[in-house]
Design an enzyme around this catalytic site. Sequence first.
Site, PDB file in Angstrom:
ATOM      1  N   ILE A   1       0.914  -1.027  -0.013  1.00  0.00           N
ATOM      2  CA  ILE A   1       0.007  -0.090  -0.103  1.00  0.00           C
ATOM      3  C   ILE A   1       0.777   1.224  -0.040  1.00  0.00           C
ATOM      4  CG2 ILE A   1      -1.944  -1.205   0.968  1.00  0.00           C
ATOM      5  CD1 ILE A   1      -1.164  -0.161   3.800  1.00  0.00           C
ATOM      6  N   CYS A   2       0.361   2.148  -0.408  1.00  0.00           N
ATOM      7  CA  CYS A   2       0.822   3.823  -0.152  1.00  0.00           C
ATOM      8  C   CYS A   2       2.119   3.510  -1.351  1.00  0.00           C
ATOM      9  CB  CYS A   2       1.316   4.077   1.010  1.00  0.00           C
ATOM     10  SG  CYS A   2       1.624   5.823   1.194  1.00  0.00           S
ATOM     11  N   ALA A   3       3.147   4.194  -0.631  1.00  0.00           N
ATOM     12  CA  ALA A   3       4.270   4.162  -1.829  1.00  0.00           C
ATOM     13  C   ALA A   3       5.235   3.072  -2.054  1.00  0.00           C
ATOM     14  CB  ALA A   3       5.358   5.269  -0.974  1.00  0.00           C
TER      15      ALA A   3
END
Length: 143
Positions: A88-90
């Site tokens: 998730i995210c970066a």
Amino acid sequence: MEAVIIIDVLRRAKANVIVASVEDKLEVVASRKVKLVADMFLKEAAELPYDLIVLPGGLPGAQTFASSENLSNLIKEQAKSNIPYGAICASPALVFEPHGLLKDQAWPKIRSASLSDASTPCLLKAVVDNPDYKVKAGNYFEL
């Protein structure tokens, strides 16, 4: 927060969760000064089989993951064996994409400004890269 939520939700579901550190210490300090203690080092964890590997995001954590050859190799082996992995995210952009682990999915790349300036918003589309899943794409998340 992302690591804690992943760990908590899976443990509540009675999953056997192993938290592994890619660093040279078991205690990891997250970006907001949250201290987490891993169960083992990645080198040990890499010897075990997994039904799923999930990477939390955030910076500088995703950058640390991206610099770990052991982690990259573990995720590549997971992909080669057609066993689920996620991030998730970066982490998808920094860990999966450079190694071709997004399987040519279309998704917006993180702007380089967001890597150095936490105040710069960046949107990533959630993608599930498995034709057996009913949800293909959906919400946007702001870093």
